[in-house]
Structure formats: structure tokens, C-alpha cells
Motif scaffolding. Structure first.
Motif, PDB file in Angstrom:
ATOM      1  N   GLU A  49      -1.144 110.767  52.451  1.00 43.66           N
ATOM      2  CA  GLU A  49      -0.538 112.037  52.849  1.00 43.66           C
ATOM      3  C   GLU A  49      -1.083 113.187  52.012  1.00 43.66           C
ATOM      4  O   GLU A  49      -1.301 114.291  52.534  1.00 43.66           O
ATOM      5  CB  GLU A  49       0.982 111.942  52.715  1.00 43.66           C
ATOM      6  CG  GLU A  49       1.622 110.913  53.638  1.00 43.66           C
ATOM      7  CD  GLU A  49       1.346 111.209  55.102  1.00 43.66           C
ATOM      8  OE1 GLU A  49       1.276 112.408  55.462  1.00 43.66           O
ATOM      9  OE2 GLU A  49       1.208 110.246  55.887  1.00 43.66           O
ATOM     10  N   GLU A  50      -1.316 112.971  50.731  1.00 42.76           N
ATOM     11  CA  GLU A  50      -1.864 114.029  49.875  1.00 42.76           C
ATOM     12  C   GLU A  50      -3.283 114.402  50.296  1.00 42.76           C
ATOM     13  O   GLU A  50      -3.641 115.585  50.316  1.00 42.76           O
ATOM     14  CB  GLU A  50      -1.842 113.573  48.411  1.00 42.76           C
ATOM     15  CG  GLU A  50      -0.453 113.443  47.815  1.00 42.76           C
ATOM     16  CD  GLU A  50      -0.504 113.011  46.367  1.00 42.76           C
ATOM     17  OE1 GLU A  50      -1.636 112.929  45.800  1.00 42.76           O
ATOM     18  OE2 GLU A  50       0.563 112.743  45.784  1.00 42.76           O
ATOM     19  N   ILE A  51      -4.076 113.401  50.623  1.00 45.00           N
ATOM     20  CA  ILE A  51      -5.460 113.670  51.048  1.00 45.00           C
ATOM     21  C   ILE A  51      -5.461 114.447  52.361  1.00 45.00           C
ATOM     22  O   ILE A  51      -6.223 115.411  52.531  1.00 45.00           O
ATOM     23  CB  ILE A  51      -6.241 112.346  51.184  1.00 45.00           C
ATOM     24  CG1 ILE A  51      -6.441 111.704  49.805  1.00 45.00           C
ATOM     25  CG2 ILE A  51      -7.588 112.582  51.854  1.00 45.00           C
ATOM     26  CD1 ILE A  51      -7.050 110.315  49.856  1.00 45.00           C
ATOM     27  N   ARG A  52      -4.627 114.054  53.298  1.00 45.28           N
ATOM     28  CA  ARG A  52      -4.562 114.756  54.582  1.00 45.28           C
ATOM     29  C   ARG A  52      -4.149 116.211  54.400  1.00 45.28           C
ATOM     30  O   ARG A  52      -4.704 117.110  55.025  1.00 45.28           O
ATOM     31  CB  ARG A  52      -3.582 114.042  55.514  1.00 45.28           C
ATOM     32  CG  ARG A  52      -4.053 112.670  55.987  1.00 45.28           C
ATOM     33  CD  ARG A  52      -3.090 112.087  56.995  1.00 45.28           C
ATOM     34  NE  ARG A  52      -2.916 112.969  58.143  1.00 45.28           N
ATOM     35  CZ  ARG A  52      -2.149 112.685  59.188  1.00 45.28           C
ATOM     36  NH1 ARG A  52      -1.487 111.540  59.244  1.00 45.28           N
ATOM     37  NH2 ARG A  52      -2.048 113.544  60.196  1.00 45.28           N
ATOM     38  N   ALA A  53      -3.175 116.444  53.539  1.00 41.56           N
ATOM     39  CA  ALA A  53      -2.685 117.811  53.338  1.00 41.56           C
ATOM     40  C   ALA A  53      -3.674 118.656  52.541  1.00 41.56           C
ATOM     41  O   ALA A  53      -3.894 119.835  52.861  1.00 41.56           O
ATOM     42  CB  ALA A  53      -1.332 117.774  52.630  1.00 41.56           C
TER      43      ALA A  53
END
Length: 331
Positions: free
Chosen positions: A107-111
Motif C-alpha cells: 500500500e505504501e508503494i502504491r501511494a
């Protein structure tokens, strides 16, 4: 066209590490810049830092996150470990796989890096428009279009969907393009002309060939009987009275591909085609301008050779005849 066109091997290799990345791929996709290292440095533990870096570079290279991080090749782990100054990358990645932290990292990478799903409205529109142009102007196979769509998704930071989802998407889009092509080619054909074209596929009683097969068979010898045969063939085509629809808006590659199919397909195969495609195929077959150009070229060669052969022979004359006889008829 069939919805499923991928082979078992292509389906198994989709979105996975098939082999170890090449050195040029390591330098392009698995290099961590200063911003990446600063972002990774905030993670606790060597296993989290290596796992985060592996997820980040994997989605950049493959277009998707891996459920099993232990499948990442050794040369990738070693390249990342050297950049992060970590020891024993195999143990670190094994510990990372057992942690739930990896889901939060995704989720952090996507955001942070802007990765989106293909279901985003703007993404779907851009991909459809780009792929539609490729289908309309080219004649690539479905598997080639699938690979090009995959490359487009990876380049634009769109997470790859399932193989079946993308496969159905490419098949539906390609079918839309083909239906549009058939409609444009058959738009100027009247019902009477369509009936005349359909009659070419009928095998007369007592004969083994249809009228279409007869018209597709051009002269094979340069002689006076061949000249008569070519003239009768041209006359039969003109008697059909079919006025071809304009193809100015249709790419030449699409028309040429359909004409090649029409010239080589068996009559039984053409009969099994949908009506729209059958009419479009027949308009690009023996009644197309391609036939008229080829017929006139063949008649020119035949008439010239017959004229030369009727004159007294000498050395220069024999040389000219041999050259002309070696020329293709163009039919």
C-alpha cells in the motif's frame, strides 16, 4: 476470434520471473536512487528494508507484486543487498515473507509511487484508445497485442490484471476493430450485388469447382490460348457489375491482409464466415481493383510475347522473348 489465445506457457510466465534478469535489466529496473534509499531507510530491520526494496523493484520490472517473495531471483537479491549494504539476503527475504508487514509495504508503494489499477476510468480509456489504433492500423496477432498491452501497463505504472482478464480485453477490442472493417467494406454493396457475390461460392451441377475458384485461376502459360482465357476471365469479372466501396478511410495494411486471405482461403472456409465478413472478403477477392491491375498486366505481357513470337526470329528477338517470358504475370 477465440477469446483464449494464450498458450499454457505464456499464461504460466505472465507476471513472473521466468529467468534471472540480465545485467542491463538490473541496471535499469533494480537500481535504487537517493530518494528510494531515503524512503527505505525508515524501515525497521534488514529484512524489512530488503523486502521493501524487492517489492518496489519487482513491481517496476514485472508490473505486479509477488505473493511469494522467496521466488525473487538470487541476482536481484544480491544487487539490492549490495546497494543497501546488507548481509545474507536469502535469510532476510525468508524472514520478510513470514511477516504481515509486506501487505502494508504494498500500500505504501502504491501511494508513494503512483501505481494504480486498470479499473481506473482514465487508465482504461487511454489503453483502449492506444490499443485500438494498433489494431486498426496493423495486423499483429492477438498474442503480440497482449504483450504490447502488458508493456504499456508496466510503463504507465498500472498494476497488471489477471492473465484471463487482459486476454478477454484484447480479444473483445480486436473483434470490434474487425467488425468495423467488415462494415466499411460492405457498406457500398447493394443486396443485388451481394447476391451476385454469394453466387460465386456455389458449385455448379456436374462441376468440381465454384465460379470463384475459376476466376482465381489465372493463365499459367504465355500463349494465344492463355490470352483468350485471360480476356474471358476479365469479362466474367466485369459482368458481376459490383461497384467497390471506397477504402480511403481503411488502412492499406488491413485491406491487403484481407485480400491475401480472400485469395488463399477455400470456398468452404469462406462459406462458414459470418455474413458481414463473407461479403467483405468477396469484395476484396477477384472483384477487387487488384485483379484488374493484375489482369491488365498479364494481358500486356501475353500480348507482347505473342506479337514477338509471330515475327521473324533473330538473335536480338530471341533475347527479348526470353526476357519477357521470365517476367511474372502478376496474377
Amino acid at each position: 476470434m477465440p477469446v483464449q489465445f494464450l498458450t499454457v506457457e505464456q499464461r504460466a510466465d505472465y507476471g513472473r520471473y521466468v529467468t534471472e534478469p540480465r545485467p542491463m535489466d538490473l541496471a535499469r529496473y533494480f537500481h535504487l536512487d537517493d530518494t528510494d534509499r531515503q524512503f527505505i531507510a525508515g524501515k525497521r530491520g534488514d529484512h524489512n528494508r530488503l523486502g521493501f526494496a524487492a517489492q518496489l523493484t519487482t513491481v517496476c520490472f514485472l508490473g505486479r507484486f509477488l505473493d511469494d517473495t522467496t521466488q525473487i531471483p538470487a541476482n536481484v537479491l544480491n544487487a539490492l543487498a549490495r546497494q543497501l549494504e546488507l548481509d545474507d539476503p536469502v535469510r532476510c527475504i525468508a524472514n520478510y515473507h513470514d511477516q504481515r508487514q509486506r501487505l502494508r509495504h504494498i500500500e505504501e508503494i502504491r501511494a508513494h509511487y503512483g501505481y494504480v489499477e486498470i479499473t481506473e476510468r482514465q487508465v482504461g480509456y487511454r489503453l483502449t484508445r492506444w490499443l485500438y489504433v494498433l489494431c486498426w492500423t496493423g495486423t499483429d496477432r492477438p498474442s503480440v497485442l497482449f504483450d504490447r498491452a502488458t508493456s504499456w501497463l508496466i510503463t504507465h505504472k498500472v498494476l497488471l490484471p489477471g492473465a484471463s482478464t487482459l486476454e478477454r480485453y484484447v480479444a473483445r477490442l480486436r473483434s470490434r476493430v474487425e467488425e468495423r472493417l467488415w462494415q466499411l467494406l460492405g457498406r457500398g454493396v447493394s443486396p443485388d450485388q451481394q447476391a451476385r457475390l454469394e453466387s460465386l461460392l456455389v458449385v455448379p451441377t456436374g462441376s468440381r469447382r465454384s465460379e470463384l475458384d475459376r476466376l482465381r485461376t489465372g493463365p499459367v502459360m504465355i500463349s494465344s490460348p492463355s490470352l483468350v482465357h485471360a480476356l474471358r476471365r476479365l469479362h466474367s469479372v466485369r459482368e458481376l457489375g459490383v461497384r467497390l466501396p471506397t477504402t480511403a478511410r481503411i488502412p492499406a495494411t488491413r485491406v491487403a491482409a484481407l485480400a491475401r486471405f480472400a485469395g488463399a482461403a477455400k470456398v468452404s472456409a469462406i462459406l462458414r464466415l459470418p455474413q458481414a465478413r463473407r461479403v467483405a472478403t468477396l469484395t476484396q477477392n477477384e472483384v477487387s481493383p487488384r485483379l484488374c491491375r493484375g489482369t491488365h498486366q498479364g494481358l500486356t505481357y501475353t500480348a507482347v510475347v505473342v506479337n514477338l513470337k509471330s515475327r521473324p526470329r533473330d538473335e536480338v528477338h530471341d533475347e527479348r522473348v526470353s526476357k519477357l517470358e521470365s517476367c511474372p504475370l502478376g496474377l
